[in-house]
Design an enzyme around this catalytic site. Structure first.
Site, PDB file in Angstrom:
ATOM      1  N   LYS A  61       0.854  -1.186   0.000  1.00 10.57           N
ATOM      2  CA  LYS A  61       0.000   0.000   0.000  1.00 10.57           C
ATOM      3  C   LYS A  61       0.891   1.238   0.000  1.00 10.57           C
ATOM      4  O   LYS A  61       1.670   1.451   0.933  1.00 10.57           O
ATOM      5  CB  LYS A  61      -0.914   0.018   1.220  1.00 10.57           C
ATOM      6  CG  LYS A  61      -1.879   1.202   1.224  1.00 10.57           C
ATOM      7  CD  LYS A  61      -2.857   1.097   2.375  1.00 10.57           C
ATOM      8  CE  LYS A  61      -3.825   2.275   2.379  1.00 10.57           C
ATOM      9  NZ  LYS A  61      -4.812   2.178   3.479  1.00 10.57           N
TER      10      LYS A  61
ATOM     11  N   ARG B 109       0.417  -5.212   3.567  1.00  5.64           N
ATOM     12  CA  ARG B 109      -0.796  -5.739   4.187  1.00  5.64           C
ATOM     13  C   ARG B 109      -0.972  -7.218   3.833  1.00  5.64           C
ATOM     14  O   ARG B 109      -0.557  -7.662   2.759  1.00  5.64           O
ATOM     15  CB  ARG B 109      -2.023  -4.957   3.709  1.00  5.64           C
ATOM     16  CG  ARG B 109      -1.880  -3.456   3.870  1.00  5.64           C
ATOM     17  CD  ARG B 109      -3.208  -2.756   3.764  1.00  5.64           C
ATOM     18  NE  ARG B 109      -3.822  -2.864   2.450  1.00  5.64           N
ATOM     19  CZ  ARG B 109      -4.964  -2.239   2.135  1.00  5.64           C
ATOM     20  NH1 ARG B 109      -5.585  -1.508   3.034  1.00  5.64           N
ATOM     21  NH2 ARG B 109      -5.468  -2.352   0.915  1.00  5.64           N
TER      22      ARG B 109
ATOM     23  N   ASP C 279     -16.952  -0.045  -0.504  1.00  3.76           N
ATOM     24  CA  ASP C 279     -15.666  -0.515  -1.009  1.00  3.76           C
ATOM     25  C   ASP C 279     -14.672  -0.753   0.120  1.00  3.76           C
ATOM     26  O   ASP C 279     -13.574  -1.261  -0.129  1.00  3.76           O
ATOM     27  CB  ASP C 279     -15.082   0.481  -2.019  1.00  3.76           C
ATOM     28  CG  ASP C 279     -14.910   1.871  -1.440  1.00  3.76           C
ATOM     29  OD1 ASP C 279     -15.938   2.510  -1.137  1.00  3.76           O
ATOM     30  OD2 ASP C 279     -13.772   2.331  -1.291  1.00  3.76           O
ATOM     31  N   ASN C 280     -15.047  -0.417   1.345  1.00  7.73           N
ATOM     32  CA  ASN C 280     -14.197  -0.681   2.510  1.00  7.73           C
ATOM     33  C   ASN C 280     -14.755  -1.794   3.384  1.00  7.73           C
ATOM     34  O   ASN C 280     -14.395  -1.904   4.554  1.00  7.73           O
ATOM     35  CB  ASN C 280     -14.037   0.585   3.360  1.00  7.73           C
ATOM     36  CG  ASN C 280     -13.253   1.671   2.658  1.00  7.73           C
ATOM     37  OD1 ASN C 280     -12.486   1.387   1.737  1.00  7.73           O
ATOM     38  ND2 ASN C 280     -13.436   2.902   3.062  1.00  7.73           N
TER      39      ASN C 280
END
Length: 494
Positions: free
Chosen positions: A110, A173, A249-250
């Site tokens: 990320k 992640r 979307d989270n």
């Protein structure tokens, strides 16, 4: 680390992603590594320092291990309740999967640069937000709350502008899957039903094989996601966690806490607390999170609607209505499980070993008592754990002593009703009510030192957060937030 790095997601086809290299960090350095996450992945103890592995370069986006296939996925979603259209991995790259005893684990970088889905962004992550995500990912896992994990952070002097000029970082992640509600929404919205079907088949085969035996696997899939989401939200509410930006979307299809941005743990208990400074309408306030999750599940159900098999004997309208009813029924596990799971979690926090009539009212009145004068949520439950031995320490938190005393009499009577043993109850409660959570001021202290080039506080805090139910050596880690913490603000750039 000579793994094959398979990528099951890449097999879905080019509609689902764009393959592209990372834009690495110039002259990178280590900021922090998580030994617990490395152990989860089965990595050697010296993985970060082995010259042959070049881990610093790999996890800064400057090199790849053989077989890694960086790609950014496309998805869409609702943001703050409004359809936002195409989104996607604007600053994340999937590297592939590592085989572990727990199954395949996907790794993502990320902050590794621009992708086709960056929109107006720069594809970078800053040190500040990377430290927050790294620490909270690992803190949530230590609390027993489902979450994506964080293996490491690397940093660089590369300048990145947010509200002010900051420096770049990359956080690695880890999750069994990074698939979100928004992946299904994307293909449903664009009428790409064949791709939507492939995505559903992929997710069921790889992550929910028990759904294959159901009469309607897609309905079973939705029920599964609803149940896992209910459990997750109950855990969030019980620990006082605010996500801050619960866009579709989270939302993870595996019921994981994902995308740590403007999150926060409650200090003083305020059901209306809004942790995201960008959330001007308070859509994602603490008390609204459970209903927002249910709203998001409805959006997922709508996206799955085209996948239900057609009935040639029914009219199109009747067919759609029947399919919609099946999917709505699949959401019932959320309506049933969330309140039950939250009450169970709160019983445990109050040391109640059995279920009795009146427990919900006792819990609700306890929370009202906390809310009346914004009593510190974490400290109150920690002191409640020792109430039998130190009743005054808890009582001193409340300005309205008569109201507390009245509730405490009911609580003591409830404990006596089940023959609660003080020593056993205290041990159980101390294992459920953390001494330390990642409060904003703790994160801010680590960030400020890191921005000055000293990463020792990040590593120290990581160790403390890895044992959240133990009393920390540094008492301030479990103490009241300082006055200056009231002025801290986190937003979508956090």
């Amino acid at each position: 680390m000579h793994a094959e790095w398979p990528n099951r997601f890449a097999r879905l086809g080019p509609e689902f992603y764009t393959e592209l290299p990372a834009q690495g960090l110039p002259d990178p350095h280590w900021v922090a590594q998580s030994p617990a996450c490395a152990e989860l992945l089965g990595m050697p103890a010296d993985w970060a320092s082995q010259p042959s592995l070049q881990a610093l370069q790999v996890f800064s986006g400057n090199a790849r291990w053989p077989g890694m296939q960086p790609l950014a996925s496309v998805y869409s979603g609702h943001q703050f309740g409004q359809w936002a259209g195409q989104l996607g991995d604007g600053r994340a790259l999937w590297l592939g999967e590592l085989a572990t005893p727990q199954g395949g684990m996907e790794l993502q970088l990320k902050g590794a640069g621009l992708t086709p889905y960056s929109r107006m962004g720069d594809g970078r992550a800053v040190l500040r937000s990377s430290i927050r995500e790294f620490l909270c990912s690992e803190a949530m896992a230590a609390l027993g709350i489902p979450s994506t994990r964080a293996l490491c952070i690397t940093g660089s002097a590369l300048p990145v502008r947010r509200e002010s000029m900051e420096t770049a970082a990359v956080v690695t992640r880890v999750a069994p899957s990074f698939l979100r509600f928004g992946h299904f929404e994307h293909f449903a919205h664009h009428g790409q039903h064949a791709a939507l079907r492939r995505l559903a088949d992929h997710f069921i085969a790889e992550h929910a094989p028990e759904c294959l035996d159901a009469p309607q696997p897609v309905v079973a899939l939705l029920a599964r996601v609803a149940g896992q989401t209910a459990k997750l939200l109950a855990q969030w509410q019980a620990v006082g966690f605010c996500h801050g930006v619960m866009n579709t979307d989270n939302m993870s299809l595996l019921g994981l806490t994902i995308d740590y941005g403007p999150f926060g743990f409650l200090d003083g208990f305020d059901p209306g607390h809004v942790c995201n400074h960008s959330d001007h309408q308070g859509r994602y306030a603490y008390a609204r999170q459970p209903n927002v999750a249910f709203w998001n599940l409805h959006a997922l159900a709508q996206a799955l609607l085209p996948l239900l098999p057609a009935n040639p004997e029914a009219t199109r309208e009747a067919e759609r209505e029947a399919a919609g009813e099946q999917l709505l029924e699949a959401l019932e596990p959320y309506r049933e499980r969330f309140p039950r799971a939250l009450l169970g979690a709160m019983r445990a926090k109050l040391g109640l070993a059995t279920a009795q009539e009146g427990d919900r009212e006792l819990v609700d009145d306890w929370l009202r008592l906390l809310a009346a004068t914004r009593v510190d949520y974490t400290i109150a439950h920690r002191r409640l754990s020792r109430y039998g031995a130190q009743p005054e320490a808890l009582r001193d938190l409340f300005l309205d002593r008569p109201a507390f005393d009245a509730w405490a009499l009911r609580y003591q009577a409830r404990l006596a009703q089940e023959g609660s043993v003080a020593a056993e109850r205290e041990a159980g409660m101390l294992a459920r009510n953390p001494a330390v959570v990642l409060r904003n001021h703790l994160a801010e202290g680590a960030i400020r030192q890191a921005q000055a080039g000293d990463f020792s506080e990040v590593q120290r805090l990581l160790k403390v957060l890895s044992r959240p139910f133990d009393e920390p050596e540094q008492a301030s880690d479990a103490g009241f937030p300082p006055d200056w913490a009231q002025h801290l603000e986190v937003s979508c750039s956090s």
